[in-house]
Design a protein around this motif. Sequence first.
Motif, PDB file in Angstrom:
ATOM      1  N   ARG A  21       0.811  -1.222   0.000  1.00 28.40           N
ATOM      2  CA  ARG A  21       0.000   0.000   0.000  1.00 28.40           C
ATOM      3  C   ARG A  21       0.843   1.270   0.000  1.00 28.40           C
ATOM      4  O   ARG A  21       0.509   2.241  -0.665  1.00 28.40           O
ATOM      5  N   GLU A  22       1.918   1.265   0.770  1.00 30.77           N
ATOM      6  CA  GLU A  22       2.757   2.467   0.855  1.00 30.77           C
ATOM      7  C   GLU A  22       3.428   2.767  -0.479  1.00 30.77           C
ATOM      8  O   GLU A  22       3.500   3.921  -0.897  1.00 30.77           O
ATOM      9  N   GLU A  81      -6.370  10.855   1.942  1.00 30.28           N
ATOM     10  CA  GLU A  81      -5.915   9.621   2.596  1.00 30.28           C
ATOM     11  C   GLU A  81      -6.955   8.502   2.544  1.00 30.28           C
ATOM     12  O   GLU A  81      -6.623   7.340   2.290  1.00 30.28           O
ATOM     13  N   GLU A  82      -8.221   8.827   2.737  1.00 31.07           N
ATOM     14  CA  GLU A  82      -9.248   7.783   2.785  1.00 31.07           C
ATOM     15  C   GLU A  82      -9.413   7.032   1.471  1.00 31.07           C
ATOM     16  O   GLU A  82      -9.882   5.899   1.451  1.00 31.07           O
ATOM     17  N   GLY A 141      -9.732   3.437  -4.329  1.00 33.62           N
ATOM     18  CA  GLY A 141     -10.760   4.156  -3.597  1.00 33.62           C
ATOM     19  C   GLY A 141     -12.043   4.457  -4.337  1.00 33.62           C
ATOM     20  O   GLY A 141     -12.746   5.400  -3.986  1.00 33.62           O
ATOM     21  N   LYS A 163       0.702   4.160  -2.755  1.00 35.11           N
ATOM     22  CA  LYS A 163       0.341   5.525  -2.350  1.00 35.11           C
ATOM     23  C   LYS A 163       1.430   6.525  -2.746  1.00 35.11           C
ATOM     24  O   LYS A 163       1.130   7.585  -3.293  1.00 35.11           O
ATOM     25  N   PHE A 181      -7.110   5.744  -0.212  1.00 39.89           N
ATOM     26  CA  PHE A 181      -6.158   4.632  -0.217  1.00 39.89           C
ATOM     27  C   PHE A 181      -6.554   3.485   0.709  1.00 39.89           C
ATOM     28  O   PHE A 181      -5.839   2.504   0.824  1.00 39.89           O
ATOM     29  N   GLU A 182      -7.726   3.590   1.338  1.00 40.75           N
ATOM     30  CA  GLU A 182      -8.204   2.491   2.179  1.00 40.75           C
ATOM     31  C   GLU A 182      -8.627   1.300   1.329  1.00 40.75           C
ATOM     32  O   GLU A 182      -8.627   0.173   1.797  1.00 40.75           O
ATOM     33  N   HIS A 183      -9.008   1.555   0.078  1.00 41.34           N
ATOM     34  CA  HIS A 183      -9.439   0.489  -0.836  1.00 41.34           C
ATOM     35  C   HIS A 183      -8.586   0.524  -2.096  1.00 41.34           C
ATOM     36  O   HIS A 183      -8.742   1.412  -2.924  1.00 41.34           O
TER      37      HIS A 183
END
Length: 133
Positions: A7-8, A24-25, A51, A11, A27-29
């Motif tokens: 993920r990092e 930021e939110e 996302g 992102k 990148f939760e999905h």
Amino acid sequence: MRLVINRENIKTFVRKTLGCSCPEEVFEHIDCRPGVALDEKTLLRNKLAIGGRLLIYIMEVSSSDALGALIPFLVDKGSNERDSLGFNRARLVLVTDDIDQIKKAASCIFEKTQKDEKIHLHLIHKHGIPDFL
């Protein structure tokens, strides 16, 4: 078998390399798929869906020879998939060892291709793509 994504790295790639200012939110999905065939001749290195907002096609290219057909095809496929998924944006990323040879031709073809303002083209050196998995 379920793939574990980094993920990092994704992102950082999206924000720093592509210049997206996604909150930021988003990148939760993250859905990251390697080796996605768009048709019998076109194989993406990766397809990222982030996302519910951002679709990214990443494709390796070695020469500018096929760009005249490839870029309009990717624009069409990416726009249609973006719209069918209800996403906001699509980014086409061409990855190559020879940015200088590919960039001018790709930019010219992309400019002439019918598209909307919500699809973007990026050219990145192979060393600029992190490991996503």
